[in-house]
Design an enzyme around this catalytic site. Structure first.
Site, short mmCIF file in Angstrom:
data_model
loop_
_atom_site.label_atom_id
_atom_site.label_comp_id
_atom_site.label_asym_id
_atom_site.label_seq_id
_atom_site.Cartn_x
_atom_site.Cartn_y
_atom_site.Cartn_z
N GLU A 140 41.68 58.55 69.24
CA GLU A 140 40.28 58.88 69.49
C GLU A 140 40.05 59.03 70.99
OE1 GLU A 140 37.74 56.05 67.58
OE2 GLU A 140 38.42 56.55 65.57
N HIS A 260 26.49 58.09 71.21
CA HIS A 260 27.64 58.75 70.60
C HIS A 260 27.45 60.26 70.73
CE1 HIS A 260 30.83 59.87 67.87
NE2 HIS A 260 31.20 58.61 67.81
N ARG A 309 33.51 58.65 75.80
CA ARG A 309 32.28 59.11 75.16
C ARG A 309 31.18 59.51 76.13
NH1 ARG A 309 31.97 54.86 70.06
NH2 ARG A 309 33.57 55.91 68.80
N HIS A 370 23.99 54.72 70.02
CA HIS A 370 25.07 54.28 69.14
C HIS A 370 25.46 52.82 69.33
CE1 HIS A 370 28.60 54.51 66.63
NE2 HIS A 370 29.42 54.28 67.64
N ARG A 405 31.86 51.62 76.28
CA ARG A 405 32.87 51.13 75.33
C ARG A 405 33.87 52.21 74.97
NH1 ARG A 405 33.42 51.30 69.76
NH2 ARG A 405 31.34 52.17 69.41
#
Length: 576
Positions: A140, A260, A309, A370, A405
């Site tokens: 990811e 997100h 992100r 998110h 994060r």
């Protein structure tokens, strides 16, 4: 739900500083530890505390399996592959955290993480396997290795939740479902003595009970409902952070809200929980494109669509603004129907339910609130600055996430630090809490339920992906005005007003911290301060409630001298 003792509680709420307006508890239940929340962090803490002999009670706001964990699609990150190492996982996490991660906390998580995941498997969680029978791993955003373990294709959280809920029920751990926790109980020495709570659907509209315990673990999840559009479920109203603030605990880094980048775009007026298009879709090779099919992340970052992100969210927002639109597209048509059905059945169904077929169409996407990278400030054993009060999961700020994060680190953080909390609680023994006292603090201003939507709109407009001094100052003024108006109307206590009041408190703290941090770092994007300023702002912002000064100056803000984290706090009362 286990039957409770319907004996009158000895005294009132006993909250230091301020408390939600509510009647005195009408019943009590005694325990060694009360865990608030039933996601991966809360249930792991409860299972380990119970295994250590502690009388454990789990309190959860809805059903045991209704929290944020079950919505986690992508998976759980850990160095499980022979070619991967905790050191590489640490490096990726530090990069994503944009200079604000505490390296000791990150090292703890990535080092203890693989064994914790294996214990989760032993507890009954089933992960997808490769053709050779090993755990299937994927990649990811922000990860340089395939280290994301998943279950049911894109139903990892649901499988983890199922396994932990089954284990809790098999062990007969006492649970109280459909219960909103209100405030912290304290003894004369300021040590935790339990919590007050309201069980929805039982007794009076404003009925309150209490669980008395010398240790309280807050694993209440996030606060995504403070924004109009979020991936968080409706129960994510920041209750744990609000409780901790009212109890006098320190909260850190609340300005770092991760948006997100790829949430299913349902139109400019969409509100509430929005369908998430997992990072794993990009990890498997989906491309971000504009309406003309151009891949705009190429050249923007070496990892393109798999950049951290915050970078992807900013890339989407910038390109959308340049083209005069408010969304982009995620193109995974090349996956084919078979791969979509095998690897991402949940996302496929959600898209089709909204009239989009990812097999034949690009998916419209836009950023949405998110994850809260900040939260209740803790040390490496989950202790907060209030003796006997612990926090883990999204409600906590352990120092792991820094300013942003890394994808799929949330489940791992909850797992690792929940185990550490349980070790600390069990090691401290199971002493009885001291007599509860009422500190005489002022009651918090209760907001009407109708203010909830107004708070969400204020926050989306003023403290969303793009922020500035003007937008944040306007948000702060409008939030303060809501409290002034509410004080004149005297709304009645109840779940809807308690939740709205919690949202209002965390919104005010978030805005105050975001206004204070005059730089752009990680997922905090200031249009008026577009550059990262390490010399001045490579620091953590700590916020506490100053109840004596409400409402004119309700918070005290300070910055740490260094990036060192977590906080140093006093040991539990029974260990002193």
């Amino acid at each position: 739900m286990t039957a409770l003792s319907r004996t009158p509680a000895p005294v009132g709420p006993g909250i230091a500083g301020s408390a939600l307006p509510a009647p005195p508890p009408g019943w009590t239940l005694d325990a060694d530890v009360v865990v608030v929340g039933s996601g991966v962090a809360g249930l792991t803490a409860a299972l380990r505390c119970a295994a250590g002999g502690a009388r454990t009670v789990v309190v959860t706001k809805a059903r045991l399996n209704a929290g944020s964990t079950r919505w986690a699609q992508g998976g759980i990150a850990a160095a499980l592959d022979e070619g991967d190492t905790p050191e590489q996982h640490l490096d990726d996490t530090l990069v994503a955290g944009a200079g604000l991660c505490d390296e000791n906390a990150v090292r703890t998580m990535v080092t203890e993480g693989p064994a914790a995941v294996r214990r989760l498997i032993e507890a009954g969680a089933g992960f997808d396997l490769s053709d050779t029978g090993e755990i299937a791993l994927t990649r990811e955003g922000g990860h340089h290795r395939d280290r994301i373990a998943h279950a049911g294709g894109d139903a990892t959280g649901a499988e983890i939740s199922r396994a932990l809920v089954d284990a809790v029920r098999e062990q007969g751990i006492r649970t109280i479902e459909n219960a909103l926790v209100l405030d912290l109980l304290k003894d004369a020495e300021g040590h935790t003595a339990g919590v007050t709570l309201h069980v929805m659907g039982e007794g009076r509209h404003d009925g309150v009970g209490a669980v008395r315990a010398p240790a309280v673990v807050l694993a209440t999840g996030g606060m995504g409902q403070v924004f109009a559009a979020t991936t968080n479920p409706a129960v994510s109203t920041g209750d744990g952070v609000a409780l901790a603030l009212r109890a006098g605990a320190e909260v850190s880094d609340l300005e770092f809200v991760q948006f997100h980048p790829t949430v299913l775009y349902l139109g400019p007026d969409a509100e509430g929980q929005q369908p998430l298009i997992s990072e794993a879709v990009r990890g498997e090779g989906a491309h971000l494109v504009d309406a003309a099919g151009v891949r705009f992340m190429l050249g923007a970052h070496p990892l393109a669509e798999l950049a951290p992100r915050d970078i992807v969210a900013k890339g989407i927002m910038r390109h959308a603004a340049e083209q005069g639109t408010d969304h982009m597209y995620l193109d995974a048509r090349h996956f084919g129907a078979a791969m979509w059905e095998r690897r991402f059945p949940t996302i496929l169904a959600a898209c089709r339910a909204h009239g989009i077929d990812p097999v034949t169409q690009p998916i419209p996407v836009a950023p949405a609130a998110h994850y809260a990278s900040g939260g209740i400030r803790t040390d490496l054993t989950g202790r907060t600055t209030v003796p006997g009060l612990y926090a883990c999961g999204e409600a906590a700020c352990t120092g792991v996430h820094g300013a942003n994060r890394l994808a799929s680190n949330s489940l791992l953080e909850g797992l690792v630090f929940a185990e550490r909390i349980a070790e600390s609680v069990v090691a401290g023994g199971q002493s009885e809490p001291g007599p509860v006292v009422d500190s005489g603090g002022a009651a918090a201003t209760l907001l009407p339920a109708t203010a909830r939507t107004r708070i969400q709109h204020i926050m989306t407009a003023g403290a969303g992906v793009l922020r500035s001094a003007n937008s944040l100052s306007s948000a702060a003024d409008r939030l303060a005005a809501l409290a002034t108006t509410a004080a004149e109307k005297h709304p009645e206590p109840g779940v809807d007003t308690w939740e709205t009041t919690n949202l209002h408190l965390v919104a005010q703290v978030l805005v105050a911290a975001a206004l204070h941090r005059e730089e752009t770092r990680g997922c905090h994007w200031r249009e008026d301060f577009p550059d990262r300023d390490d010399e001045k702002w490579r620091r953590h912002i700590i916020v506490t409630v100053d109840s004596a000064a409400r409402p004119s100056a309700p918070f005290t803000l300070r910055t740490t001298e260094t990036t060192a984290f977590p906080a140093v706090v006093a040991p539990p009362k029974e260990q002193q």
